[in-house]
Write a protein that holds these residues in place. Structure first.
Motif, PDB file in Angstrom:
ATOM      1  N   LYS A   1       0.837  -1.202   0.000  1.00  0.00           N
ATOM      2  CA  LYS A   1       0.000   0.000   0.000  1.00  0.00           C
ATOM      3  C   LYS A   1       0.874   1.256   0.000  1.00  0.00           C
ATOM      4  O   LYS A   1       0.573   2.231  -0.701  1.00  0.00           O
ATOM      5  CB  LYS A   1      -0.903  -0.013   1.231  1.00  0.00           C
ATOM      6  CG  LYS A   1      -1.873   1.170   1.307  1.00  0.00           C
ATOM      7  CD  LYS A   1      -2.788   1.041   2.505  1.00  0.00           C
ATOM      8  CE  LYS A   1      -3.786   2.198   2.555  1.00  0.00           C
ATOM      9  NZ  LYS A   1      -3.133   3.508   2.617  1.00  0.00           N
ATOM     10  N   TYR A   2       1.958   1.235   0.782  1.00  0.00           N
ATOM     11  CA  TYR A   2       2.834   2.405   0.831  1.00  0.00           C
ATOM     12  C   TYR A   2       3.491   2.663  -0.530  1.00  0.00           C
ATOM     13  O   TYR A   2       3.534   3.808  -1.006  1.00  0.00           O
ATOM     14  CB  TYR A   2       3.898   2.201   1.906  1.00  0.00           C
ATOM     15  CG  TYR A   2       4.972   3.264   1.900  1.00  0.00           C
ATOM     16  CD1 TYR A   2       4.738   4.532   2.443  1.00  0.00           C
ATOM     17  CD2 TYR A   2       6.220   3.021   1.319  1.00  0.00           C
ATOM     18  CE1 TYR A   2       5.712   5.520   2.420  1.00  0.00           C
ATOM     19  CE2 TYR A   2       7.207   4.002   1.295  1.00  0.00           C
ATOM     20  CZ  TYR A   2       6.945   5.250   1.847  1.00  0.00           C
ATOM     21  OH  TYR A   2       7.914   6.215   1.813  1.00  0.00           O
ATOM     22  N   VAL A   3       3.991   1.593  -1.167  1.00  0.00           N
ATOM     23  CA  VAL A   3       4.644   1.752  -2.472  1.00  0.00           C
ATOM     24  C   VAL A   3       3.650   2.263  -3.515  1.00  0.00           C
ATOM     25  O   VAL A   3       3.967   3.168  -4.313  1.00  0.00           O
ATOM     26  CB  VAL A   3       5.274   0.416  -2.920  1.00  0.00           C
ATOM     27  CG1 VAL A   3       5.791   0.527  -4.361  1.00  0.00           C
ATOM     28  CG2 VAL A   3       6.403   0.014  -1.981  1.00  0.00           C
ATOM     29  N   ASP A   4       2.435   1.736  -3.499  1.00  0.00           N
ATOM     30  CA  ASP A   4       1.416   2.212  -4.451  1.00  0.00           C
ATOM     31  C   ASP A   4       1.087   3.685  -4.217  1.00  0.00           C
ATOM     32  O   ASP A   4       0.919   4.460  -5.173  1.00  0.00           O
ATOM     33  CB  ASP A   4       0.144   1.365  -4.322  1.00  0.00           C
ATOM     34  CG  ASP A   4       0.323  -0.037  -4.867  1.00  0.00           C
ATOM     35  OD1 ASP A   4       1.263  -0.244  -5.659  1.00  0.00           O
ATOM     36  OD2 ASP A   4      -0.467  -0.936  -4.489  1.00  0.00           O
ATOM     37  N   ASP A   5       0.989   4.072  -2.937  1.00  0.00           N
ATOM     38  CA  ASP A   5       0.685   5.478  -2.638  1.00  0.00           C
ATOM     39  C   ASP A   5       1.810   6.403  -3.111  1.00  0.00           C
ATOM     40  O   ASP A   5       1.551   7.509  -3.601  1.00  0.00           O
ATOM     41  CB  ASP A   5       0.470   5.654  -1.131  1.00  0.00           C
ATOM     42  CG  ASP A   5      -0.827   5.017  -0.654  1.00  0.00           C
ATOM     43  OD1 ASP A   5      -1.697   4.753  -1.503  1.00  0.00           O
ATOM     44  OD2 ASP A   5      -0.958   4.758   0.569  1.00  0.00           O
ATOM     45  N   VAL A   6       3.058   5.941  -2.974  1.00  0.00           N
ATOM     46  CA  VAL A   6       4.185   6.756  -3.434  1.00  0.00           C
ATOM     47  C   VAL A   6       4.164   6.871  -4.953  1.00  0.00           C
ATOM     48  O   VAL A   6       4.368   7.957  -5.519  1.00  0.00           O
ATOM     49  CB  VAL A   6       5.521   6.159  -2.944  1.00  0.00           C
ATOM     50  CG1 VAL A   6       6.699   6.871  -3.611  1.00  0.00           C
ATOM     51  CG2 VAL A   6       5.626   6.267  -1.433  1.00  0.00           C
ATOM     52  N   VAL A   7       3.909   5.750  -5.635  1.00  0.00           N
ATOM     53  CA  VAL A   7       3.884   5.758  -7.106  1.00  0.00           C
ATOM     54  C   VAL A   7       2.762   6.653  -7.624  1.00  0.00           C
ATOM     55  O   VAL A   7       2.932   7.411  -8.596  1.00  0.00           O
ATOM     56  CB  VAL A   7       3.733   4.319  -7.636  1.00  0.00           C
ATOM     57  CG1 VAL A   7       3.516   4.340  -9.152  1.00  0.00           C
ATOM     58  CG2 VAL A   7       4.975   3.494  -7.296  1.00  0.00           C
ATOM     59  N   GLU A   8       1.600   6.619  -6.964  1.00  0.00           N
ATOM     60  CA  GLU A   8       0.461   7.420  -7.404  1.00  0.00           C
ATOM     61  C   GLU A   8       0.572   8.869  -6.952  1.00  0.00           C
ATOM     62  O   GLU A   8      -0.257   9.708  -7.333  1.00  0.00           O
ATOM     63  CB  GLU A   8      -0.835   6.815  -6.874  1.00  0.00           C
ATOM     64  CG  GLU A   8      -1.131   5.422  -7.408  1.00  0.00           C
ATOM     65  CD  GLU A   8      -1.387   5.419  -8.897  1.00  0.00           C
ATOM     66  OE1 GLU A   8      -1.861   6.470  -9.412  1.00  0.00           O
ATOM     67  OE2 GLU A   8      -1.129   4.395  -9.549  1.00  0.00           O
TER      68      GLU A   8
END
Length: 286
Positions: A213-220
């Motif tokens: 979830k953290y990686v997706d939030d950073v990418v988005e």
């Protein structure tokens, strides 16, 4: 130990000194065990903390033992002879462990804590006072460490100021499982190795989901990137062995078969010992 009329001040803010403490889970388990076995009339348990002071000034608390005491609103009395005998016995086994402070059960410090701290201040310079909430209110154990500073005006001692210092409670996964069970205050049975592994895997999957979830939030672009977290994730992924799914399954199955073989051999040994004991008893009767 005579009574005292000094005021006790407790500061929840952390001390400005560089002193910090690190406590091992064994100490917490020992304290909780002593609290369960305390005399009926005792409201709290106190004892001695053993360990060492590291080169960076951190107090490493590795062991403990309870000290019998009587306590009232006016005075506190310690069994000093028992304390010294226990210290000698412990140092015969672990000569590098010295007195680093003392502990008490309950929340915060009391008026009697200043008297006890005075005694330990004569045993070791700047002792650490560890408080453990054995009630585990709301399923959490409040564990804090304090140091004491005497507040004086001229030659008159006005109060004993207890300042909280940083406390680090580090556990391996097996110790954390035991601590989690301890916090529940009541359980039907202890978990088996398989149940413990299941809980560990569920926690691991939850952590992996949080990372995803953290990686997706950073990418988005929903969360600002943190380079330190990114390096930590990169190092963790790089540390994983590169195994294909069939090779990983084989590794797990081989390890499981080894564990089952050990259980089988231990069961055979236990049966042989029981049979030999019964045969020996029968031979003595005949």
């Amino acid at each position: 130990m005579a009574s005292g009329d000094r005021t006790v001040l407790q500061f929840s803010t952390q001390s400005t000194s560089n002193l910090s403490a690190k406590v091992h889970p064994l100490v917490i388990f020992n304290i909780c065990d002593c609290y369960v076995r305390r005399p009926d009339q005792a409201e709290r348990v106190i004892g001695t903390l053993l360990g060492s002071v590291l080169s960076d000034g951190t107090v490493d608390i590795r062991n403990s033992y309870a000290v019998p005491h009587t306590e009232s609103a006016e005075q506190v009395a310690l069994d000093i002879e028992y304390h010294h005998n226990m210290l000698v016995s412990h140092q015969k086994v672990n000569p590098k462990e010295v007195i680093v402070g003392w502990y008490s059960t309950g929340l915060g410090v009391t008026g009697g804590s200043a008297l006890i701290h005075d005694f330990y201040s004569r045993e070791v310079p700047n002792p650490v006072h560890l408080t453990v909430d054995t009630g585990f209110r709301n399923g959490e154990g409040t564990i804090k460490a304090y140091v004491s500073v005497n507040l004086a005006l001229g030659d008159s001692q006005l109060a004993a100021q207890f300042q909280e210092v940083p406390l680090d409670l580090r556990m391996v996964e097996a110790e954390r499982l035991g601590f989690d069970i301890l916090k529940t205050t009541s359980v039907d049975k202890l978990p088996t190795d398989l149940e413990g592994m299941e809980v560990t895997m569920q926690r691991l999957l939850a952590l992996i989901d949080d990372i995803y979830k953290y990686v997706d939030d950073v990418v988005e672009g929903r969360v600002a990137a943190d380079n330190s977290i990114g390096r930590f994730i990169s190092d963790t992924v790089a540390a994983l062995p590169k195994l294909s799914p069939p090779a990983f399954d084989k590794l797990v199955n081989d390890s499981l078969q080894d564990q089952l073989l050990l259980l089988y051999l231990s069961s055979i040994t236990r049966t042989q010992l029981a049979l030999a004991e019964k045969l020996n008893t029968a031979a003595q009767i005949l």
